[in-house]
Write a protein that holds these residues in place. Sequence first.
Motif, PDB file in Angstrom:
ATOM      1  N   THR A   1       0.871  -1.179   0.000  1.00  7.79           N
ATOM      2  CA  THR A   1       0.000   0.000   0.000  1.00  7.79           C
ATOM      3  C   THR A   1       0.903   1.222   0.000  1.00  7.79           C
ATOM      4  O   THR A   1       1.794   1.324   0.851  1.00  7.79           O
ATOM      5  CB  THR A   1      -0.907   0.025   1.245  1.00  7.79           C
ATOM      6  OG1 THR A   1      -1.688  -1.171   1.289  1.00  7.79           O
ATOM      7  CG2 THR A   1      -1.838   1.225   1.204  1.00  7.79           C
TER       8      THR A   1
ATOM      9  N   SER B   1       1.569   6.584   6.803  1.00  2.00           N
ATOM     10  CA  SER B   1       0.651   5.491   6.499  1.00  2.00           C
ATOM     11  C   SER B   1       1.232   4.659   5.365  1.00  2.00           C
ATOM     12  O   SER B   1       2.205   5.028   4.712  1.00  2.00           O
ATOM     13  CB  SER B   1      -0.737   6.020   6.117  1.00  2.00           C
ATOM     14  OG  SER B   1      -0.680   6.772   4.918  1.00  2.00           O
TER      15      SER B   1
ATOM     16  N   ASP C   1       2.950  -2.131   9.011  1.00  2.00           N
ATOM     17  CA  ASP C   1       1.902  -1.136   8.793  1.00  2.00           C
ATOM     18  C   ASP C   1       2.310   0.157   9.490  1.00  2.00           C
ATOM     19  O   ASP C   1       2.515   0.184  10.705  1.00  2.00           O
ATOM     20  CB  ASP C   1       0.572  -1.660   9.356  1.00  2.00           C
ATOM     21  CG  ASP C   1      -0.616  -0.795   8.947  1.00  2.00           C
ATOM     22  OD1 ASP C   1      -0.417   0.416   8.732  1.00  2.00           O
ATOM     23  OD2 ASP C   1      -1.734  -1.332   8.856  1.00  2.00           O
TER      24      ASP C   1
ATOM     25  N   GLY D   1       0.569   2.852   9.932  1.00  2.00           N
ATOM     26  CA  GLY D   1      -0.463   3.533  10.698  1.00  2.00           C
ATOM     27  C   GLY D   1      -1.532   4.200   9.872  1.00  2.00           C
ATOM     28  O   GLY D   1      -1.651   3.983   8.660  1.00  2.00           O
ATOM     29  N   ASP D   2      -2.308   5.059  10.542  1.00  2.00           N
ATOM     30  CA  ASP D   2      -3.512   5.650   9.958  1.00  2.00           C
ATOM     31  C   ASP D   2      -3.342   7.100   9.545  1.00  2.00           C
ATOM     32  O   ASP D   2      -4.318   7.797   9.273  1.00  2.00           O
ATOM     33  CB  ASP D   2      -4.671   5.540  10.959  1.00  2.00           C
ATOM     34  CG  ASP D   2      -4.354   6.234  12.287  1.00  2.00           C
ATOM     35  OD1 ASP D   2      -3.254   6.821  12.405  1.00  2.00           O
ATOM     36  OD2 ASP D   2      -5.206   6.189  13.189  1.00  2.00           O
ATOM     37  N   GLY D   3      -2.120   7.588   9.515  1.00  2.00           N
ATOM     38  CA  GLY D   3      -1.877   8.971   9.128  1.00  2.00           C
ATOM     39  C   GLY D   3      -1.330   9.839  10.238  1.00  2.00           C
ATOM     40  O   GLY D   3      -0.968  10.999  10.009  1.00  2.00           O
ATOM     41  N   THR D   4      -1.249   9.293  11.447  1.00  2.00           N
ATOM     42  CA  THR D   4      -0.701  10.046  12.576  1.00  2.00           C
ATOM     43  C   THR D   4       0.809  10.203  12.426  1.00  2.00           C
ATOM     44  O   THR D   4       1.502   9.276  12.026  1.00  2.00           O
ATOM     45  CB  THR D   4      -1.004   9.325  13.901  1.00  2.00           C
ATOM     46  OG1 THR D   4      -2.413   9.141  14.021  1.00  2.00           O
ATOM     47  CG2 THR D   4      -0.501  10.123  15.076  1.00  2.00           C
TER      48      THR D   4
ATOM     49  N   GLU E   1       3.987  -3.919  18.299  1.00  2.00           N
ATOM     50  CA  GLU E   1       4.119  -2.491  18.069  1.00  2.00           C
ATOM     51  C   GLU E   1       5.568  -2.095  18.294  1.00  2.00           C
ATOM     52  O   GLU E   1       6.150  -2.401  19.334  1.00  2.00           O
ATOM     53  CB  GLU E   1       3.213  -1.706  19.010  1.00  2.00           C
ATOM     54  CG  GLU E   1       3.216  -0.202  18.718  1.00  2.00           C
ATOM     55  CD  GLU E   1       2.293   0.562  19.652  1.00  2.00           C
ATOM     56  OE1 GLU E   1       2.553   0.496  20.871  1.00  2.00           O
ATOM     57  OE2 GLU E   1       1.349   1.200  19.168  1.00  2.00           O
TER      58      GLU E   1
END
Length: 295
Positions: A237, A250, A265, A267-270, A286
């Motif tokens: 991705t 991300s 991964d 993350g979500d954009g943080t 993590e």
Amino acid sequence: MKKSLKQMNFKRIAPLFFGTVLLLTASCSEETESVEDGTDTDTEVISATELQYSDETEMISEEVTTIAEDVYATDEISLTSKFDYVSDHLPDCVTITTVVTDTTREKTIDFGDGCELPNGNVLSGIIQLSYEKDMEAASKAIALSLENFTFNGVAVEGSADILRVRSNENGNPQGTANASFNATWPEGDTASFEGTRTREWIEGYGSGFWGDNVFLITGKRTYIGREGNEFVKEVITPLRREMACRFIVSGVLEISRNDSTASLDFGDGTCDAQGILTQPDGTEVEIFLRRFWKK
């Protein structure tokens, strides 16, 4: 006195028993040291420690090519527009020298003995660039090489060929770099990183303010770690890099070794240094990615 059969058997097997215990104890000790030292085990594709070194090497490659493309973009915009364009990406401690020949533009980007960038990274040495003189071309090959170059104390050698496209199918500038870099840390650890990476400039092009620039990164590369293990790293991705943040915010990266694959991964954009590493058996950990950040 006549010895019993049990006594005789115990004397015979006792050395074997205690020898086995010693071997097992040594084996457990060695295994413990291996895990603590961050060495990859049979149950994981890559250890957290090795992943951090890998991430640092990748960060160096990414930042070097980013600087090259920013310097090139400054030339491109200035020479093809009606206004003077200045990027704020590089500070005043960087000296850029341009030599124009009949067919090429040669750039020397000199960081001296140590120059701190706005993102906190400290670079020294020289990045050399060379590309065709015609700035109106739709695509351009940029040759990059390093001289006495360090990145936060890590000595870096290598080169890259960047195919620069002024407008891709999405209408955005894009650079595809075939790069090969070797890194040596101050404590003597070494690693290498080579392969292809494509960076699409999706936001902020031409603004002159580096903090609003955003890139999407794809590609596949090979990383040779400190212990000689080979890892193949492929973006599944697209990785999102916002230059206002010093971390990938991300995206998903797959890491393969010996026919086993883990995923990272981001993350979500943080904007943080954290990621989730998932091993082939589904175990999730993590981790903090050591992308030269200061706690």
